[in-house]
Scaffold this active site. Structure first.
Site, PDB file in Angstrom:
ATOM      1  CG  ASN A  20     -26.431  61.173  58.926  1.00  0.00           C
ATOM      2  OD1 ASN A  20     -27.355  60.593  59.500  1.00  0.00           O
ATOM      3  ND2 ASN A  20     -26.302  61.168  57.615  1.00  0.00           N
ATOM      4  CB  SER A  80     -17.488  55.336  60.129  1.00  0.00           C
ATOM      5  OG  SER A  80     -16.804  55.402  58.897  1.00  0.00           O
ATOM      6  N   GLY A  81     -14.185  55.578  60.922  1.00  0.00           N
ATOM      7  CA  GLY A  81     -12.989  56.417  61.037  1.00  0.00           C
ATOM      8  C   GLY A  81     -13.095  57.786  60.386  1.00  0.00           C
ATOM      9  CG  HIS A  82     -15.126  58.456  56.454  1.00  0.00           C
ATOM     10  ND1 HIS A  82     -15.900  59.378  55.785  1.00  0.00           N
ATOM     11  CD2 HIS A  82     -15.874  57.331  56.529  1.00  0.00           C
ATOM     12  CE1 HIS A  82     -17.055  58.807  55.454  1.00  0.00           C
ATOM     13  NE2 HIS A  82     -17.063  57.563  55.905  1.00  0.00           N
ATOM     14  N   GLY A  90     -18.690  52.360  58.534  1.00  0.00           N
ATOM     15  CA  GLY A  90     -19.952  52.475  59.249  1.00  0.00           C
ATOM     16  C   GLY A  90     -21.048  51.610  58.651  1.00  0.00           C
ATOM     17  CB  CYS A 132     -24.952  58.052  51.009  1.00  0.00           C
ATOM     18  SG  CYS A 132     -24.333  58.413  52.629  1.00  0.00           S
TER      19      CYS A 132
HETATM   20  C1  LIG Z   1     -21.472  58.189  57.296  1.00  0.00           C
HETATM   21  C2  LIG Z   1     -22.487  57.475  58.088  1.00  0.00           C
HETATM   22  C3  LIG Z   1     -22.652  56.073  57.953  1.00  0.00           C
HETATM   23  C4  LIG Z   1     -21.889  55.274  56.942  1.00  0.00           C
HETATM   24  O1  LIG Z   1     -20.521  55.173  57.256  1.00  0.00           O
HETATM   25  P1  LIG Z   1     -19.474  54.765  56.123  1.00  0.00           P
HETATM   26  O2  LIG Z   1     -18.193  54.576  56.867  1.00  0.00           O
HETATM   27  O3  LIG Z   1     -19.418  55.900  55.154  1.00  0.00           O
HETATM   28  O4  LIG Z   1     -19.964  53.501  55.505  1.00  0.00           O
HETATM   29  C5  LIG Z   1     -23.572  55.446  58.774  1.00  0.00           C
HETATM   30  N1  LIG Z   1     -24.293  56.139  59.674  1.00  0.00           N
HETATM   31  C6  LIG Z   1     -24.166  57.459  59.843  1.00  0.00           C
HETATM   32  C7  LIG Z   1     -24.963  58.158  60.886  1.00  0.00           C
HETATM   33  C8  LIG Z   1     -23.258  58.177  59.052  1.00  0.00           C
HETATM   34  O5  LIG Z   1     -23.148  59.503  59.210  1.00  0.00           O
END
Ligand SMILES: *Cc1c(COP(=O)(O)O)cnc(C)c1O
Length: 379
Positions: free
Chosen positions: A152, A200-202, A71, A325
């Site tokens: 998020n 983002s996959g995870h 992401g 993060c």
């Molecule tokens: C987790 C997240 C990201 C970052 O994604 P990563 O794959 O961990 O780098 C960016 N934007 C939002 C809204 C997120 O929740």
């Protein structure tokens, strides 16, 4: 006692479908997708199928999907693409919502160094950007608006279709970080007039280290890196084929189950809030009307969110105080501050982020643990 995981907005456990797809792919399609021989062609076919799946899940064309490392990279590339578009069209103003992820907000100093002016778009106390405020922020030289689809930290869902329409009318790019939205609420780039979007996959049962950026075919994509001809030269480097395949499997699976998962999450959310109604000085952050039900942000008067989170951890319950993060920082959440909370109030919050795999028993255990911990901290 079994551990209870309620931090799905930080990352999700990998789904069985994604794990299976990933290991199958690693075993069978080990070739480099850029190789001409049979092994390469097989890997290229697997990658193509993954691209088509991702595209169909968000209403895009396969040629508009660029695989990235996650992401954060997709967000950065979207911002760089907007900057290049702004330079090309002689417009050096961007509008970025205050509650964006740091993968977007922390691009701002570099943009300013590059001669861009950035207007931070405020949100109301539920985390919603105001369309009226947006209209006021538009300038003749605005080249991009960035508003995330789902926040998020508090789960608020933005009025993307309306923002998309306003941007389209004015020939302005609309970038929506959909990392917290994809697989959880309906995402459709064409219906919503979105020019760029990140996933983002995870965050939906796929693996870490793989993401995708959608850029409308009308817009030239800017590079973050230079190298080979992968991803139409826009994102060089040998593609993470197993990651892409697993992410596609996870996204399709989440989209397919979205109606039933949403219903389940609504029930779990209600149960969580009901179960905490006896806890004095508890409040909810976010929107009651426009939200993803899996993210529940709760405040407790006079309680340190961090202490609460740590006490819950001692009970085997994983929740968070905000975005994972930012655990290194002592700063209160920029999202909660943008909602109008005082620094003290913002430090009194925890985020419980549920998945449809959580059970009612787990939610009850979470409520009990919160009740006990709050009493202990206050006492
Ligand atoms: C987790 C997240 C990201 C970052 O994604 P990563 O794959 O961990 O780098 C960016 N934007 C939002 C809204 C997120 O929740």
């Amino acid at each position: 006692m079994d551990r209870i995981y309620a931090d799905h907005a930080s990352t999700t456990p990998i789904s069985e479908q994604a794990l299976q797809a990933m290991t199958d792919c690693m075993r069978q399609y080990y070739g480099n997708p850029s190789s001409i021989h049979a092994c390469g062609r097989e890997a290229a076919r697997a990658l193509k199928a993954a691209r088509e799946k991702i595209a169909s899940c968000i209403g895009a064309e396969p040629g508009e999907i660029y695989f990235t490392s996650g992401g954060t990279e997709a967000d950065n590339q979207a911002i760089r693409t907007a900057a290049a578009y702004g330079k090309m069209t002689g417009r050096r103003h961007m509008i970025i919502s205050q509650t964006e992820h740091h993968a977007v907000l922390n691009c701002i100093p570099a943009l300013e160094e590059d001669g861009f002016a950035v207007t931070l778009l405020p949100v109301d106390k539920t985390g919603l950007v105001s369309v009226e405020e947006l209209k006021k922020a538009f300038r003749p030289d605005t080249c991009m608006v960035a508003v995330m689809s789902v926040n998020n930290e508090v789960g608020t869902a933005a009025p993307v279709a309306e923002i998309g329409r306003l941007c389209r009318e004015r020939g302005i790019l609309f970038f929506s970080d959909s990392v917290a939205a994809a697989g959880h609420i309906a995402v459709n780039v064409k219906e919503n007039g979105v020019s760029m979007l990140s996933v983002s996959g995870h965050k939906f049962g796929g693996p870490r280290g793989i993401g995708a950026l959608y850029v409308s075919s009308e817009i030239p994509v800017a590079n973050l890196m230079y190298g080979g001809s992968q991803e139409k030269t826009k994102r060089p480097g040998t593609q993470n084929v197993p990651g892409a395949v697993a992410m596609a499997a996870a996204l399709c699976d989440s989209v397919e189950k979205m109606p039933e998962n949403t219903e389940k999450l609504e029930t779990l959310r209600e149960r969580l809030i009901q179960g905490l109604s006896d806890v004095e000085g508890m409040w909810l952050n976010g929107s009651e009307t426009s939200r993803f039900p899996g993210i529940v942000n709760l405040g407790f008067e006079g309680v340190s969110g961090e202490a609460l989170m740590l006490l819950m951890d001692l009970n085997g319950i994983c929740v968070s105080t905000g975005a994972a993060c930012n655990t290194e920082s002592v700063e209160p959440s920029h999202v909660l501050l943008a909602l109008g909370l005082s620094a003290d109030a913002a430090r009194s919050c925890i985020r419980v982020s549920l998945s449809a795999d959580n059970t009612e028993e787990e939610v009850d255990a979470i409520c009990e643990a919160i009740g006990t911990a709050v009493e202990r901290i206050r006492g």
